[in-house]
Design a protein around this motif. Sequence first.
Motif, short mmCIF file in Angstrom:
data_model
loop_
_atom_site.label_atom_id
_atom_site.label_comp_id
_atom_site.label_asym_id
_atom_site.label_seq_id
_atom_site.Cartn_x
_atom_site.Cartn_y
_atom_site.Cartn_z
N SER A 87 0.84 -1.19 0.00
CA SER A 87 0.00 0.00 0.00
C SER A 87 0.87 1.24 0.00
CB SER A 87 -0.93 0.00 1.21
OG SER A 87 -0.16 0.04 2.38
N MET A 88 0.52 2.19 -0.85
CA MET A 88 1.24 3.45 -0.96
C MET A 88 0.46 4.51 -0.20
SD MET A 88 3.92 3.03 -2.83
CE MET A 88 4.22 4.74 -3.19
N THR A 89 1.15 5.29 0.56
CA THR A 89 0.48 6.39 1.23
C THR A 89 0.38 7.55 0.28
OG1 THR A 89 2.53 7.31 2.09
CG2 THR A 89 1.40 5.67 3.47
N GLN A 90 -0.56 8.42 0.56
CA GLN A 90 -0.79 9.59 -0.29
C GLN A 90 0.45 10.48 -0.32
OE1 GLN A 90 -3.45 9.65 -2.04
NE2 GLN A 90 -3.40 11.67 -2.94
N SER A 91 1.14 10.61 0.80
CA SER A 91 2.32 11.49 0.85
C SER A 91 3.46 10.96 -0.04
CB SER A 91 2.80 11.66 2.28
OG SER A 91 3.24 10.44 2.80
N LYS A 92 3.62 9.65 -0.11
CA LYS A 92 4.66 9.08 -0.98
C LYS A 92 4.34 9.31 -2.45
CE LYS A 92 6.49 5.48 2.00
NZ LYS A 92 6.74 4.04 2.14
N ARG A 93 3.07 9.23 -2.80
CA ARG A 93 2.69 9.49 -4.19
C ARG A 93 2.94 10.95 -4.54
NH1 ARG A 93 -2.93 6.15 -5.07
NH2 ARG A 93 -2.00 4.12 -4.75
N TRP A 94 2.57 11.86 -3.64
CA TRP A 94 2.79 13.28 -3.91
C TRP A 94 4.28 13.59 -3.97
CZ3 TRP A 94 -0.26 16.36 -6.23
CH2 TRP A 94 -1.63 16.21 -6.09
N ARG A 95 5.06 12.91 -3.16
CA ARG A 95 6.50 13.13 -3.18
C ARG A 95 7.09 12.69 -4.53
NH1 ARG A 95 10.66 10.77 1.34
NH2 ARG A 95 12.49 11.90 0.59
N ALA A 96 6.63 11.57 -5.05
CA ALA A 96 7.09 11.10 -6.36
C ALA A 96 6.67 12.05 -7.47
CB ALA A 96 6.57 9.69 -6.63
N VAL A 97 5.43 12.53 -7.40
CA VAL A 97 4.95 13.47 -8.41
C VAL A 97 5.73 14.78 -8.32
CG1 VAL A 97 2.96 14.88 -9.09
CG2 VAL A 97 2.66 12.45 -8.59
N ALA A 98 6.02 15.24 -7.12
CA ALA A 98 6.80 16.48 -6.95
C ALA A 98 8.21 16.32 -7.49
CB ALA A 98 6.83 16.87 -5.47
N ALA A 99 8.84 15.17 -7.24
CA ALA A 99 10.19 14.93 -7.75
C ALA A 99 10.21 14.89 -9.28
CB ALA A 99 10.74 13.63 -7.19
N ALA A 100 9.22 14.24 -9.87
CA ALA A 100 9.13 14.19 -11.34
C ALA A 100 8.86 15.58 -11.91
CB ALA A 100 8.03 13.22 -11.77
N SER A 101 8.03 16.36 -11.25
CA SER A 101 7.73 17.71 -11.71
C SER A 101 8.97 18.61 -11.62
CB SER A 101 6.60 18.32 -10.89
OG SER A 101 5.43 17.56 -11.04
N LEU A 102 9.73 18.46 -10.55
CA LEU A 102 10.95 19.25 -10.41
C LEU A 102 11.97 18.90 -11.50
CD1 LEU A 102 12.64 21.27 -8.76
CD2 LEU A 102 13.46 19.31 -7.45
N GLY A 103 12.11 17.63 -11.80
CA GLY A 103 13.02 17.21 -12.88
C GLY A 103 12.58 17.76 -14.22
N ASN A 104 11.28 17.73 -14.47
CA ASN A 104 10.75 18.26 -15.72
C ASN A 104 10.96 19.77 -15.80
OD1 ASN A 104 9.47 18.28 -18.18
ND2 ASN A 104 7.42 18.23 -17.32
N ALA A 105 10.75 20.48 -14.70
CA ALA A 105 10.96 21.93 -14.69
C ALA A 105 12.42 22.27 -14.95
CB ALA A 105 10.52 22.50 -13.34
N LEU A 106 13.35 21.49 -14.40
CA LEU A 106 14.77 21.75 -14.65
C LEU A 106 15.13 21.50 -16.11
CD1 LEU A 106 16.39 20.27 -11.43
CD2 LEU A 106 16.20 22.68 -12.09
N GLU A 107 14.54 20.49 -16.73
CA GLU A 107 14.78 20.24 -18.15
C GLU A 107 14.29 21.42 -18.99
OE1 GLU A 107 16.05 17.76 -20.19
OE2 GLU A 107 16.94 16.90 -18.40
N TRP A 108 13.11 21.92 -18.71
CA TRP A 108 12.58 23.06 -19.46
C TRP A 108 13.40 24.32 -19.20
CZ3 TRP A 108 9.69 23.38 -23.55
CH2 TRP A 108 8.89 22.31 -23.88
N PHE A 109 13.88 24.50 -17.98
CA PHE A 109 14.73 25.65 -17.67
C PHE A 109 16.00 25.60 -18.52
CE2 PHE A 109 18.23 27.47 -15.15
CZ PHE A 109 17.77 28.77 -15.04
N ASP A 110 16.61 24.42 -18.60
CA ASP A 110 17.81 24.23 -19.41
C ASP A 110 17.53 24.58 -20.87
OD1 ASP A 110 20.40 23.41 -20.12
OD2 ASP A 110 19.75 21.35 -20.46
#
Length: 112
Positions: free
Chosen positions: A30-53
């Motif tokens: 079972s995945m907790t809601q906070s772990k899912r949001w943490r994964a989504v936030a990490a993926a979003s941060l990586g995507n934002a850095l790619e676009w910044f580059d």
Amino acid sequence: MAQIELSKASDHIGLMSFLWPASRGASTVSMTQSKRWRAVAAASLGNALEWFDFVIYGYFATTIAKLFFPSKSDLESLLIALATFGITSSGRSARFCLALSPTVTAARRPSC
């Protein structure tokens, strides 16, 4: 039958099964809601850095072309600078695919 095949494949996709685990019976972690949001936030941060580059390189492309790729024509220098960025961007994708292949293969092996 296609839905069964799809659910079996989704068990081995890594991040997708981490975010949205398919029903696997009693062995479902079972995945907790906070772990899912943490994964989504990490993926979003990586995507934002790619676009910044991408945006920063595009903004300074003319300056980079003049400084690092001097030529008789400004257009030629700019095209070489943009081609260099394109080659490095496609190289990132190729490295990702090469790194992902053994991971997916290992995930499909029985754990015994």
